[in-house]
Design a protein around this motif. Structure first.
Motif, PDB file in Angstrom:
ATOM      1  N   ILE A  29       5.251   0.179  15.012  1.00  0.00           N
ATOM      2  CA  ILE A  29       5.127   1.458  14.306  1.00  0.00           C
ATOM      3  C   ILE A  29       6.463   1.884  13.709  1.00  0.00           C
ATOM      4  O   ILE A  29       6.526   2.412  12.584  1.00  0.00           O
ATOM      5  N   THR A  30       7.541   1.658  14.446  1.00  0.00           N
ATOM      6  CA  THR A  30       8.863   2.102  13.991  1.00  0.00           C
ATOM      7  C   THR A  30       9.615   1.034  13.219  1.00  0.00           C
ATOM      8  O   THR A  30      10.779   1.242  12.852  1.00  0.00           O
ATOM      9  N   SER A  31       8.993  -0.108  12.962  1.00  0.00           N
ATOM     10  CA  SER A  31       9.654  -1.177  12.215  1.00  0.00           C
ATOM     11  C   SER A  31       9.846  -0.776  10.761  1.00  0.00           C
ATOM     12  O   SER A  31       9.112   0.066  10.225  1.00  0.00           O
ATOM     13  N   PRO A  32      10.839  -1.334  10.080  1.00  0.00           N
ATOM     14  CA  PRO A  32      11.079  -0.988   8.674  1.00  0.00           C
ATOM     15  C   PRO A  32       9.867  -1.219   7.784  1.00  0.00           C
ATOM     16  O   PRO A  32       9.642  -0.469   6.833  1.00  0.00           O
ATOM     17  N   GLU A  33       9.059  -2.233   8.111  1.00  0.00           N
ATOM     18  CA  GLU A  33       7.906  -2.556   7.269  1.00  0.00           C
ATOM     19  C   GLU A  33       6.786  -1.528   7.396  1.00  0.00           C
ATOM     20  O   GLU A  33       5.961  -1.393   6.506  1.00  0.00           O
ATOM     21  N   ALA A  34       6.746  -0.807   8.523  1.00  0.00           N
ATOM     22  CA  ALA A  34       5.625   0.108   8.764  1.00  0.00           C
ATOM     23  C   ALA A  34       6.007   1.579   8.729  1.00  0.00           C
ATOM     24  O   ALA A  34       5.133   2.431   8.556  1.00  0.00           O
ATOM     25  N   LYS A  35       7.277   1.898   8.869  1.00  0.00           N
ATOM     26  CA  LYS A  35       7.634   3.305   9.076  1.00  0.00           C
ATOM     27  C   LYS A  35       7.341   4.188   7.865  1.00  0.00           C
ATOM     28  O   LYS A  35       7.199   5.401   8.007  1.00  0.00           O
ATOM     29  N   ASN A  36       7.262   3.632   6.656  1.00  0.00           N
ATOM     30  CA  ASN A  36       6.949   4.462   5.486  1.00  0.00           C
ATOM     31  C   ASN A  36       5.533   4.225   4.971  1.00  0.00           C
ATOM     32  O   ASN A  36       5.197   4.609   3.853  1.00  0.00           O
ATOM     33  N   ALA A  37       4.698   3.584   5.788  1.00  0.00           N
ATOM     34  CA  ALA A  37       3.307   3.357   5.385  1.00  0.00           C
ATOM     35  C   ALA A  37       2.485   4.615   5.623  1.00  0.00           C
ATOM     36  O   ALA A  37       2.759   5.402   6.540  1.00  0.00           O
ATOM     37  N   GLN A  79       1.583   9.749   9.963  1.00  0.00           N
ATOM     38  CA  GLN A  79       0.928   8.512   9.541  1.00  0.00           C
ATOM     39  C   GLN A  79      -0.404   8.378  10.276  1.00  0.00           C
ATOM     40  O   GLN A  79      -0.535   8.801  11.424  1.00  0.00           O
ATOM     41  N   ILE A  80      -1.360   7.787   9.611  1.00  0.00           N
ATOM     42  CA  ILE A  80      -2.617   7.439  10.272  1.00  0.00           C
ATOM     43  C   ILE A  80      -2.387   6.128  11.012  1.00  0.00           C
ATOM     44  O   ILE A  80      -1.938   5.142  10.419  1.00  0.00           O
ATOM     45  N   VAL A  81      -2.680   6.117  12.297  1.00  0.00           N
ATOM     46  CA  VAL A  81      -2.507   4.918  13.118  1.00  0.00           C
ATOM     47  C   VAL A  81      -3.832   4.615  13.803  1.00  0.00           C
ATOM     48  O   VAL A  81      -4.473   5.520  14.354  1.00  0.00           O
ATOM     49  N   MET A  82      -4.236   3.353  13.771  1.00  0.00           N
ATOM     50  CA  MET A  82      -5.479   2.932  14.422  1.00  0.00           C
ATOM     51  C   MET A  82      -5.192   1.847  15.438  1.00  0.00           C
ATOM     52  O   MET A  82      -4.591   0.823  15.107  1.00  0.00           O
ATOM     53  N   VAL A  83      -5.608   2.075  16.684  1.00  0.00           N
ATOM     54  CA  VAL A  83      -5.380   1.127  17.772  1.00  0.00           C
ATOM     55  C   VAL A  83      -6.674   0.931  18.563  1.00  0.00           C
ATOM     56  O   VAL A  83      -7.521   1.819  18.629  1.00  0.00           O
ATOM     57  N   GLY A  84      -6.805  -0.249  19.196  1.00  0.00           N
ATOM     58  CA  GLY A  84      -8.028  -0.578  19.920  1.00  0.00           C
ATOM     59  C   GLY A  84      -7.882  -0.460  21.419  1.00  0.00           C
ATOM     60  O   GLY A  84      -6.835  -0.794  21.986  1.00  0.00           O
ATOM     61  N   LEU A 100      -5.602   7.911  15.016  1.00  0.00           N
ATOM     62  CA  LEU A 100      -4.594   8.888  15.397  1.00  0.00           C
ATOM     63  C   LEU A 100      -3.964   9.494  14.150  1.00  0.00           C
ATOM     64  O   LEU A 100      -3.654   8.782  13.187  1.00  0.00           O
ATOM     65  N   TYR A 101      -3.754  10.811  14.192  1.00  0.00           N
ATOM     66  CA  TYR A 101      -3.071  11.488  13.084  1.00  0.00           C
ATOM     67  C   TYR A 101      -2.687  12.894  13.537  1.00  0.00           C
ATOM     68  O   TYR A 101      -3.435  13.557  14.260  1.00  0.00           O
ATOM     69  N   GLY A 102      -1.508  13.320  13.117  1.00  0.00           N
ATOM     70  CA  GLY A 102      -1.076  14.661  13.473  1.00  0.00           C
ATOM     71  C   GLY A 102      -0.912  14.863  14.957  1.00  0.00           C
ATOM     72  O   GLY A 102      -1.193  15.955  15.483  1.00  0.00           O
ATOM     73  N   SER A 103      -0.473  13.819  15.679  1.00  0.00           N
ATOM     74  CA  SER A 103      -0.285  13.860  17.136  1.00  0.00           C
ATOM     75  C   SER A 103      -1.592  14.116  17.878  1.00  0.00           C
ATOM     76  O   SER A 103      -1.591  14.623  18.998  1.00  0.00           O
ATOM     77  N   LYS A 104      -2.715  13.771  17.258  1.00  0.00           N
ATOM     78  CA  LYS A 104      -4.014  13.958  17.894  1.00  0.00           C
ATOM     79  C   LYS A 104      -4.844  12.683  17.804  1.00  0.00           C
ATOM     80  O   LYS A 104      -4.636  11.847  16.928  1.00  0.00           O
ATOM     81  N   VAL A 307       1.654  11.271   0.719  1.00  0.00           N
ATOM     82  CA  VAL A 307       2.059   9.877   0.574  1.00  0.00           C
ATOM     83  C   VAL A 307       3.560   9.825   0.783  1.00  0.00           C
ATOM     84  O   VAL A 307       4.325  10.418   0.015  1.00  0.00           O
ATOM     85  N   LEU A 308       3.995   9.144   1.831  1.00  0.00           N
ATOM     86  CA  LEU A 308       5.401   9.208   2.212  1.00  0.00           C
ATOM     87  C   LEU A 308       6.297   8.358   1.329  1.00  0.00           C
ATOM     88  O   LEU A 308       7.454   8.677   1.134  1.00  0.00           O
ATOM     89  N   ASP A 309       5.767   7.246   0.828  1.00  0.00           N
ATOM     90  CA  ASP A 309       6.579   6.329   0.048  1.00  0.00           C
ATOM     91  C   ASP A 309       6.235   6.490  -1.427  1.00  0.00           C
ATOM     92  O   ASP A 309       5.146   6.127  -1.857  1.00  0.00           O
TER      93      ASP A 309
END
Length: 649
Positions: A29-37, A79-84, A100-104, A307-309
Motif C-alpha cells: 500500500i505504501t510502495s511508490p507504485e501504489a501510494k498515488n493510485a 484510496q479505495i483498497v480491496m483485500v480478501g 475499504l475507504y475513508g478509514s471504514k 483523483v490523487l495523481d
C-alpha cells in the motif's frame, strides 16, 4: 478529465501468518507504485492466506482476519483498497472481499461461485448464496453492508467478483455491466498450470469486450502452502484489448502493476455497443454504495473522493509493459518449480536440498532446477538472499551417488560431471555390502538363498530401500529437505519402490510426465531456456536409455522395456484419467496416434496401464507432497482421488 489510476498487487502470502501477510499488504500500500493510485486491489483471501485448509473452521482465523482488517482500513483513507478474508455471518463462513475507504469498511462482498474442481475444495469450507444478496451486518462493532453492490465515485463506478465468479457461465459482472460499472475487479487465487495464463488472458479480454468495461485481475504469487503454486501475473483488459500485464512467477514478496484509464472512453464504448439484452435477465436493481465523501471523523478536510495523481490526458502505459516476458511452456515449468522450491525452502526454514543423483534424467532435472532457483532468487532479491535466510549457498544442493554392482560406470560419470558443472558437493559410495547384509539376514531366517530368476522384484527393491536411510541420514546432517525424483508417469503405474526411491520431503517433478521432462532437457540442450544453459553431462545422458539400474547389467534393463514407450504411457494416462475416455475410445485414438504400432501391442499396453494404475493408488497416497504443474495431476491430496480398493485393483 484526469485519468484514474488502479494498482493491482500480486502477493506472496503464507496461510495463518497474519502478521507476515499484514506487513506485506502494508508495504504494498505504501510502495511508490501504489501510494498515488486511486484504487488498490489485492488477491483473494490475502489476509488469512488461501491455503488454510481445515484451519478455516477455527474461529481465531476469522477473528484474527478481522483484527488485521481493522488495522488496514486506516492505512490509506483517501484510496479505495480491496483485500480478501474469511468472514463468518449468521451461521455461515464466507469467502469475501472487503472494500475499504475513508478509514471504514465500506462493504463486504461474498464470493458467489466457489471453486470446487481440480485442486480447489472451497465448498468444504465456505458457503455461497444462490442469488445476489443485500443486507447489513454488524462487523467490528459497526454496521457494514454485506452482499453485491455497485460502487460509485464522482467519476467512475465499479463492481467486484471473486476469482471463480469470472470463470463461471453466469458471470456476476454481466449483470453489473448492464447497471453501469466502468471497472470490474476480479481478485483471485488462481493456481499455476502450464499455459493457463493464456486462458486468463482470453477470459478477461473477451469479457471486457462484450461487457464494454475495464477488467482488472490480480492473483496470489508463490508456493503458498506446499502443493499449489500461484503465478501472479496481474491483467488489465479494456474493451477487448489486453492493455497491461504484470510479471509472473516472481520471487519477491509482492509486485504492483498499475494502469491509468479514462472512464469516458469506457462509457463511449457502451453508448456505441449496448442495447437491451434479449432475453432480459430478471435481476433487480443493485444497491449503489456512494464513495463520494470521506468522513470528517478522520481529522482531515475533504471535499470528497478525488483523483490523487493528476496525470495528463496524453499519458500512456506502453513503457510499463516491459514487465511482460513471454515464457515457453518449458520456461514456465522452470520458473514455477524454481519458485515452488524457493518458497518451500524459506517457509520451512531449512538449509537446502539433498539429492540422490543417479545419472538419470529425473534426478538431473531436480539438480538443474535447484541451480536455476538459486540464480533467479539472487537476481530478484540480491546476492545476499540466501545468507539472509541463514543458508550457506555453497551447500544449497548436496548430491550423492549410491552405487551397486548393477550400476554402470557411465551413470556415475554423468552424475559426477553434472555436479561439477553445477558446482555442488558430490559424494559417491558403494552400498553393495549393505545390500548383501540385508539379503543375508533374510536368507538366514528363510533358510534359502535368493536368486534373480525367482526373486527378481524383491532383489531390485532392496537396493532402492537400502539407499533411502543413507540419503536421509545425509539430508538430516545437512539440515536439508530431501528431494524425491519421481515423475507423474512413474506415479501412474507405480514404477517406484516405496520407502526407497519414493522417499523424500517433496517431489517437485510428480506433476508432469516423463515424456515432458525428456523434452524439457532437450529444449535446454537446444539453447531455448533462458534460465538454464546446455550441459555436457546432459548431452551424454540424453544419449542413454532411461534405466533403473536395479537388475544385473547383463540384462540391459530399460524403463520402457519394463513398462511401455513413454509417449504411449502418457497418451493412455491422459485419455483415461483426464479425458475419462472408455477403453474402446482410448484404443481407437491410440491406433490413430501411433499408426506404427500394431493394434495388439496398443491393446496390451492399455491393459497393462489399467492394471498398474489400479493397484498403485496406495503408492500415490504415500508419495511426498508434489507441485500441481499441468492441467491435471495425480496427487490424491490435491488433484485426483481414486479408491485404494476397487474392482480394478
Amino acid at each position: 478529465m484526469s485519468k484514474i489510476k488502479i494498482a493491482a498487487v500480486t502477493l506472496n502470502t503464507t496461510p495463518l501468518d497474519f502478521k507476515g501477510n499484514y506487513e506485506s499488504i502494508a508495504k504494498a500500500i505504501t510502495s511508490p507504485e501504489a501510494k498515488n493510485a486511486d484504487c488498490i486491489l489485492f488477491p483473494e483471501l490475502c489476509i488469512s492466506g488461501y491455503g488454510c485448509e481445515d484451519a478455516f473452521y477455527k474461529p481465531y482465523v476469522w477473528t484474527r482476519s478481522e483484527d488485521i482488517l481493522r488495522e488496514l482500513k486506516t492505512l490509506a483513507p483517501h484510496q479505495i483498497v480491496m483485500v480478501g478474508l474469511p468472514v463468518f455471518v449468521d451461521s455461515f463462513l464466507y469467502n469475501c472481499m472487503a472494500v475499504l475507504y475513508g478509514s471504514k469498511v465500506v462493504a463486504l462482498v461474498p464470493k458467489l461461485n466457489l471453486a470446487n474442481t481440480g485442486v480447489h475444495y472451497e465448498r468444504r469450507w465456505f458457503h455461497s448464496e444462490s442469488e445476489f444478496i443485500n443486507k447489513t451486518i454488524n462487523y467490528s462493532g459497526e454496521p457494514v453492508p454485506f452482499g453485491h453492490f455497485i460502487f460509485q465515485t464522482p467519476n467512475w463506478n465499479f463492481g467486484v467478483e471473486i476469482c471463480e465468479d469470472s470463470w463461471s457461465v453466469q458471470k456476476p459482472a454481466t449483470t453489473y455491466s448492464l447497471q453501469g460499472i466502468d471497472v470490474l475487479f476480479s481478485p483471485g487465487a488462481s493456481h499455476f498450470a502450464i499455459d493457463k495464463q493464456n486462458i486468463r488472458r482470453q477470459i478477461f479480454t473477451e469479457s471486457s469486450r462484450n461487457q464494454c468495461n475495464l477488467q482488472v485481475f490480480t492473483n496470489l504469487s508463490g508456493n503458498e502452502s506446499g502443493r499449489i503454486i500461484f503465478e501472479g501475473g496481474a491483467i488489465f483488459a479494456s474493451l477487448g484489448n489486453l492493455v497491461k500485464e504484470g510479471p509472473r512467477l516472481t520471487f519477491t514478496p509482492f509486485h504492483v502493476t498499475s494502469y491509468s484509464f479514462d472512464p469516458m472512453e469506457i462509457r463511449a464504448a457502451k453508448a456505441r455497443s449496448f442495447r437491451d439484452p434479449k432475453p432480459k435477465l430478471q435481476v433487480g436493481e443493485f444497491t449503489k454504495i456512494n464513495l463520494g465523501t470521506v468522513p470528517q471523523a478522520i481529522g482531515k478536510d475533504s471535499l470528497g473522493f478525488s483523483v490523487l495523481d493528476k496525470r495528463k490526458e496524453t499519458e500512456t502505459n506502453a513503457d510499463e509493459n516491459s514487465n511482460f516476458i513471454h515464457l515457453s511452456s518449458f520456461e514456465e515449468f522452470t520458473r514455477a518449480v524454481c519458485l515452488g522450491l524457493f518458497d518451500y525452502l524459506r517457509k520451512s526454514r531449512t538449509k537446502g536440498f539433498t539429492l540422490s543423483l543417479s545419472g538419470g534424467a529425473d534426478s538431473a532435472t531436480c539438480a538443474l532446477l535447484v541451480t536455476a532457483m538459486k540464480e533467479i532468487a539472487k537476481q530478484e532479491n540480491g546476492d545476499s538472499i540466501f545468507s539472509s535466510l541463514g543458508i550457506e549457498e555453497k551447500n544449497l544442493l548436496v548430491t550423492i551417488y549410491q552405487k551397486t554392482e548393477n550400476n554402470s560406470s557411465l551413470t556415475e560419470e554423468i552424475a559426477k560431471a553434472l555436479s561439477e558443472e553445477l558446482g555442488c558437493p558430490f559424494y559417491s559410495i558403494s552400498i553393495d555390502r549393505a545390500v548383501e547384509t540385508s539379503v543375508e539376514l533374510i536368507e538366514s531366517v528363510l533358510g534359502k538363498t535368493l536368486n534373480w530368476k525367482e526373486h527378481d522384484l524383491p532383489l531390485q527393491n532392496i537396493q532402492a530401500r537400502v539407499r533411502s536411510p543413507l540419503v536421509w541420514l545425509l539430508a538430516n546432517l545437512n539440515g536439508h529437505l530431501l528431494l524425491s525424483t519421481g515423475n507423474r508417469s512413474e506415479a501412474s503405474v507405480g514404477y517406484t519402490t516405496m520407502d526407497g526411491d519414493s522417499s523424500g520431503s517433496i517431489a517437485p517433478l510428480a506433476g508432469v510426465s516423463k515424456e515432458f521432462l525428456l523434452d524439457w532437457l532437450d529444449d535446454i540442450q537446444n539453447g531455448n531456456n533462458r534460465f538454464l544453459s546446455p550441459k555436457d553431462s546432459i548431452r551424454t545422458l540424453r544419449n542413454t536409455k532411461p534405466t533403473a539400474e536395479l537388475k544385473p547389467l547383463s540384462e540391459h534393463q530399460e524403463d520402457e522395456k519394463d513398462l511401455m514407450p513413454y509417449p504411449i504411457l502418457q497418451s493412455i494416462e491422459r485419455k483415461l484419467v483426464f479425458l475419462a475416455q472408455t477403453d474402446e475410445d482410448c484404443l481407437e485414438n491410440l491406433n490413430q496416434e501411433f499408426p506404427w504400432e500394431t493394434s495388439e501391442n496398443l491393446s496390451a499396453y492399455l491393459k497393462k496401464f489399467k492394471k498398474l494404475f489400479g493397484i498403485s493408488q496406495w503408492k500415490r497416497e504415500r508419495l511426498p507432497p508434489s507441485f500441481h504443474l499441468d492441467d491435471y495431476g495425480l496427487d490424491p491430496k490435491s488433484s485426483y482421488r481414486y479408491p485404494i480398493l476397487s474392482k480394478e485393483t
